[in-house]
Enzyme design. Sequence first.
Site, mmCIF file in Angstrom:
data_model
loop_
_atom_site.group_PDB
_atom_site.id
_atom_site.type_symbol
_atom_site.label_atom_id
_atom_site.label_comp_id
_atom_site.label_asym_id
_atom_site.label_seq_id
_atom_site.Cartn_x
_atom_site.Cartn_y
_atom_site.Cartn_z
ATOM 1 N N HIS A 49 22.519 5.326 0.815
ATOM 2 C CA HIS A 49 22.355 6.779 0.898
ATOM 3 C C HIS A 49 23.553 7.338 1.652
ATOM 4 O O HIS A 49 23.906 6.849 2.723
ATOM 5 C CB HIS A 49 21.049 7.135 1.621
ATOM 6 N N GLU A 54 18.503 17.991 -6.508
ATOM 7 C CA GLU A 54 19.140 16.919 -5.743
ATOM 8 C C GLU A 54 20.298 16.375 -6.567
ATOM 9 O O GLU A 54 20.458 16.721 -7.743
ATOM 10 C CB GLU A 54 18.135 15.800 -5.434
ATOM 11 N N TRP A 77 8.016 7.691 4.266
ATOM 12 C CA TRP A 77 9.267 8.250 4.789
ATOM 13 C C TRP A 77 9.986 9.149 3.789
ATOM 14 O O TRP A 77 10.959 9.813 4.140
ATOM 15 C CB TRP A 77 10.204 7.115 5.206
ATOM 16 N N ALA A 78 9.557 9.119 2.534
ATOM 17 C CA ALA A 78 10.283 9.894 1.515
ATOM 18 C C ALA A 78 10.282 11.364 1.891
ATOM 19 O O ALA A 78 9.259 11.915 2.279
ATOM 20 C CB ALA A 78 9.651 9.687 0.146
ATOM 21 N N GLN A 79 11.452 11.973 1.782
ATOM 22 C CA GLN A 79 11.573 13.359 2.229
ATOM 23 C C GLN A 79 11.706 14.310 1.052
ATOM 24 O O GLN A 79 10.897 15.207 0.839
ATOM 25 C CB GLN A 79 12.831 13.507 3.099
ATOM 26 N N GLY A 80 12.773 14.094 0.286
ATOM 27 C CA GLY A 80 13.216 15.068 -0.717
ATOM 28 C C GLY A 80 12.152 15.453 -1.704
ATOM 29 O O GLY A 80 11.842 16.622 -1.905
ATOM 30 N N HIS A 136 19.704 1.986 1.220
ATOM 31 C CA HIS A 136 18.594 2.912 1.008
ATOM 32 C C HIS A 136 17.609 2.446 -0.054
ATOM 33 O O HIS A 136 16.407 2.537 0.129
ATOM 34 C CB HIS A 136 19.192 4.254 0.603
ATOM 35 N N GLU A 143 9.312 -0.101 -5.978
ATOM 36 C CA GLU A 143 10.697 -0.497 -5.682
ATOM 37 C C GLU A 143 10.942 -1.987 -5.869
ATOM 38 O O GLU A 143 12.059 -2.407 -6.168
ATOM 39 C CB GLU A 143 11.054 -0.064 -4.253
ATOM 40 N N ARG A 158 20.110 4.438 -9.016
ATOM 41 C CA ARG A 158 18.922 5.283 -9.173
ATOM 42 C C ARG A 158 19.268 6.764 -9.023
ATOM 43 O O ARG A 158 19.991 7.158 -8.110
ATOM 44 C CB ARG A 158 17.908 4.917 -8.090
ATOM 45 N N LEU A 162 9.789 7.521 -6.512
ATOM 46 C CA LEU A 162 8.360 7.785 -6.340
ATOM 47 C C LEU A 162 7.727 7.931 -7.726
ATOM 48 O O LEU A 162 6.634 7.430 -7.985
ATOM 49 C CB LEU A 162 8.135 9.068 -5.528
ATOM 50 N N ARG A 202 24.708 9.860 -6.016
ATOM 51 C CA ARG A 202 24.816 9.267 -4.675
ATOM 52 C C ARG A 202 25.963 8.289 -4.504
ATOM 53 O O ARG A 202 26.593 8.258 -3.458
ATOM 54 C CB ARG A 202 23.528 8.514 -4.361
ATOM 55 N N VAL A 242 3.068 4.095 -2.667
ATOM 56 C CA VAL A 242 2.658 4.880 -3.838
ATOM 57 C C VAL A 242 2.288 3.979 -5.014
ATOM 58 O O VAL A 242 1.304 4.226 -5.731
ATOM 59 C CB VAL A 242 3.766 5.895 -4.231
ATOM 60 N N SER A 261 0.815 -1.221 0.000
ATOM 61 C CA SER A 261 0.000 0.000 0.000
ATOM 62 C C SER A 261 0.847 1.268 0.000
ATOM 63 O O SER A 261 0.518 2.251 0.647
ATOM 64 C CB SER A 261 -0.945 -0.019 1.199
HETATM 65 C C1 LIG Z 1 13.788 7.432 4.299
HETATM 66 C C2 LIG Z 1 13.486 7.357 2.831
HETATM 67 C C3 LIG Z 1 13.488 8.510 2.060
HETATM 68 C C4 LIG Z 1 13.193 8.452 0.689
HETATM 69 N N1 LIG Z 1 13.132 9.614 -0.034
HETATM 70 C C5 LIG Z 1 12.740 9.550 -1.337
HETATM 71 C C6 LIG Z 1 12.519 10.744 -2.078
HETATM 72 O O1 LIG Z 1 12.660 11.853 -1.569
HETATM 73 N N2 LIG Z 1 12.130 10.610 -3.389
HETATM 74 C C7 LIG Z 1 11.938 9.396 -3.989
HETATM 75 O O2 LIG Z 1 11.584 9.346 -5.163
HETATM 76 N N3 LIG Z 1 12.137 8.260 -3.280
HETATM 77 C C8 LIG Z 1 12.506 8.314 -1.984
HETATM 78 N N4 LIG Z 1 12.676 7.152 -1.288
HETATM 79 C C9 LIG Z 1 12.380 5.876 -1.947
HETATM 80 C C10 LIG Z 1 10.863 5.740 -2.071
HETATM 81 O O3 LIG Z 1 10.258 6.214 -0.884
HETATM 82 C C11 LIG Z 1 10.476 4.296 -2.281
HETATM 83 O O4 LIG Z 1 11.240 3.713 -3.298
HETATM 84 C C12 LIG Z 1 9.003 4.220 -2.682
HETATM 85 O O5 LIG Z 1 8.211 4.881 -1.740
HETATM 86 C C13 LIG Z 1 8.587 2.768 -2.799
HETATM 87 O O6 LIG Z 1 7.208 2.735 -2.986
HETATM 88 P P1 LIG Z 1 6.501 1.337 -3.129
HETATM 89 O O7 LIG Z 1 5.055 1.622 -3.280
HETATM 90 O O8 LIG Z 1 7.191 0.538 -4.150
HETATM 91 O O9 LIG Z 1 6.804 0.593 -1.741
HETATM 92 P P2 LIG Z 1 6.523 0.990 -0.156
HETATM 93 O O10 LIG Z 1 6.063 2.382 -0.067
HETATM 94 O O11 LIG Z 1 7.742 0.584 0.535
HETATM 95 O O12 LIG Z 1 5.331 0.049 0.145
HETATM 96 C C14 LIG Z 1 5.487 -1.347 0.191
HETATM 97 C C15 LIG Z 1 4.231 -1.933 0.766
HETATM 98 O O13 LIG Z 1 4.246 -3.351 0.670
HETATM 99 C C16 LIG Z 1 3.845 -3.918 1.891
HETATM 100 N N5 LIG Z 1 4.400 -5.265 1.962
HETATM 101 C C17 LIG Z 1 5.682 -5.660 1.904
HETATM 102 N N6 LIG Z 1 5.772 -6.999 1.967
HETATM 103 C C18 LIG Z 1 4.506 -7.475 2.070
HETATM 104 C C19 LIG Z 1 3.934 -8.751 2.190
HETATM 105 N N7 LIG Z 1 4.675 -9.885 2.216
HETATM 106 N N8 LIG Z 1 2.594 -8.871 2.299
HETATM 107 C C20 LIG Z 1 1.804 -7.774 2.294
HETATM 108 N N9 LIG Z 1 2.295 -6.515 2.173
HETATM 109 C C21 LIG Z 1 3.626 -6.376 2.060
HETATM 110 C C22 LIG Z 1 4.371 -2.945 2.924
HETATM 111 O O14 LIG Z 1 3.742 -3.122 4.162
HETATM 112 C C23 LIG Z 1 4.026 -1.630 2.237
HETATM 113 O O15 LIG Z 1 2.667 -1.314 2.399
HETATM 114 C C24 LIG Z 1 12.961 7.201 0.085
HETATM 115 C C25 LIG Z 1 12.976 6.036 0.845
HETATM 116 C C26 LIG Z 1 13.238 6.108 2.217
HETATM 117 C C27 LIG Z 1 13.234 4.847 3.009
#
Ligand SMILES: Cc1cc2nc3c(=O)[nH]c(=O)nc-3n(C[C@H](O)[C@H](O)[C@H](O)COP(=O)(O)OP(=O)(O)OC[C@H]3O[C@@H](n4cnc5c(N)ncnc54)[C@H](O)[C@@H]3O)c2cc1C
Length: 551
Positions: A246, A125, A56-59, A356, A380, A391, A397, A295, A25, A23
């Site tokens: 990172h 960035e 947690w994404a900040q930038g 990271h 991701e 990356r 995002l 990076r 992005v 759940s």
């Molecule tokens: C501290 C931090 C700062 C960041 N800053 C940036 C930024 O500024 N700009 C940018 O572009 N990117 C940034 N990133 C990277 C970016 O946030 C992530 O790559 C992106 O949000 C990943 O989105 P996602 O939807 O793929 O996964 P996530 O947002 O990680 O969501 C994964 C989901 O899958 C669920 N899940 C996992 N395994 C299972 C399972 N077995 N069964 C059921 N559910 C499961 C989790 O609970 C979660 O809901 C940052 C990352 C971090 C950690």
Amino acid sequence: MSYRLTAPAPGWTATTDVVVVGSGVAGLTVALNVRKAGLRAMVVTKAMLDDGSTRWAQGGIAAALGEGDTPEQHLDDTLVAGAGLCDEDAVRTLVTEGPGAVRRLIAVGAAFDQDEDGEILLTREGGHHRRRIAHAGGDATGAEISRALVAAVRSDPGIELIEHALVLDLLTDADGHAAGLTLHVMGEGQRDGVGAVRARAVVLATGGMGQVFSATTNPAVSTGDGVALALRAGAEVTDLEFVQFHPTVLWLGPEAEGQQPLVSEAVRGEGAHLVDAAGTRFMVGQHELAELAPRDIVAKAITRQMQAQGAEHMYLDGRHFGAEMWEQRFPTILASCRAHGIDPVTGLIPVAPAAHYASGGIRTDLAGRTTVPGLYACGEVACTGVHGANRLASNSLLEGLVFAERIAADLTARNAAGDLPERSVDVAAARSAEPAPLLAPEARAEIQRLMSRGAGVLRSAASMAATAEGLAALGRDAAAYLDDGKPADPRVETWEAANLHLVATALVAAAARREETRGCHWREDFPERDDAHWRRHLVTTLSADGTPEPR
Ligand SMILES: Cc1cc2nc3c(=O)[nH]c(=O)nc-3n(C[C@H](O)[C@H](O)[C@H](O)COP(=O)(O)OP(=O)(O)OC[C@H]3O[C@@H](n4cnc5c(N)ncnc54)[C@H](O)[C@@H]3O)c2cc1C
């Protein structure tokens, strides 16, 4: 031969059209968009809806939205960061569809920071030659994106949400097409314990795998479950060796483990300097962009300085911003530093690199299709080819958004063409898959230590052989328990440990195989980039005995 996690037989079944795992992005964007085609969606997520990296994404999020900027320039910067391994078609898709995807996110309700004229404020960035990073709440971009998407899915009755549900394995029909999944729900009532969801298509959006290392910016849920599931289901994964560290993660002491606070690249984008204990700016002269170099360059430079000076960390100096700028532009980072007794307004911030971002993942085409029919991946957990060997900041995002929309478009088109029928699960085949041994919960910390020691920022054949042997020993112990008829008890901690073990083993195998230095993969024993032999991807699948084999 296919594998599955050792688990009880499903005790309940639910049915939907498209089941989305995760759940963040990516997952929420798929769910919202398949609804436009009238398909029912079910989002299954491990913890609460907003647990994941997205929050947690900040930038911010990168897109060519500024005056004078173009997708072509964004493409150029992305290709440079990717160090020769980006798929240019995937990058072109990302940068051309990106600005529209960000506008559609705004239409869903995400509020980005704007100037007095209502124009989106853009920052810079590392690796970007333009101001093209849109941000929200100063440095709380991910929290705002997550808030807006969670509100949108909650208000759609056609999207069923199951929280606290750990997805275990893929279910297929007799033709090998994805037909649903098994999962474990922590709850009470009809859907308690292990069950099955039947669906016409399955989308994995499970995020990253930072938890395979001791120190990471990733939250506790980022255990690589999607990659492990895909490997067990026979899918191809690729580029696993390219883990981005990172450069500037708040250093909290030598024993700190698990998720560590990030000090966003945007702090350097706004002019903070990297210095050593003597106050010397060591990035100047190393790269034309100095502190804003890509990076991997900055992480390597910090690691080199730490090694040369015998130091455990370097420092970030943003004292010249003044209190007002820290409070308005970086309120989250300011609060997190102060919570740990560091005041960036008056003092230096201790920083060191930490795991990271996973640039690799489940191999997909431009429509998010994996190599298993009916199984999709985005965000991701996927490897669309956008990031190559490294990356570019804030492209993740955007990748999650753009490719989630493309998956929804593919499912919509298939549905319209009558190519998305209901599937019947081949239950006998699912239960006959080889059960993979589970690992004791304590194995998690041991895997993390092995990985950080031998397969972190700096790698060598010797360091990775030691890590691979340590991981293999953990696997042998787990198998021995299984032979004794005493498998580790199936539960969340042992399933996660088994997933971490499989992903770590696959990552080390690929990293050991790639005998060169490229992007964020740094080999002490092969310090040069070697295009003649290695300008290619390593694709990993499981061998007949369940071992990851990179080719
Ligand atoms: C501290 C931090 C700062 C960041 N800053 C940036 C930024 O500024 N700009 C940018 O572009 N990117 C940034 N990133 C990277 C970016 O946030 C992530 O790559 C992106 O949000 C990943 O989105 P996602 O939807 O793929 O996964 P996530 O947002 O990680 O969501 C994964 C989901 O899958 C669920 N899940 C996992 N395994 C299972 C399972 N077995 N069964 C059921 N559910 C499961 C989790 O609970 C979660 O809901 C940052 C990352 C971090 C950690």
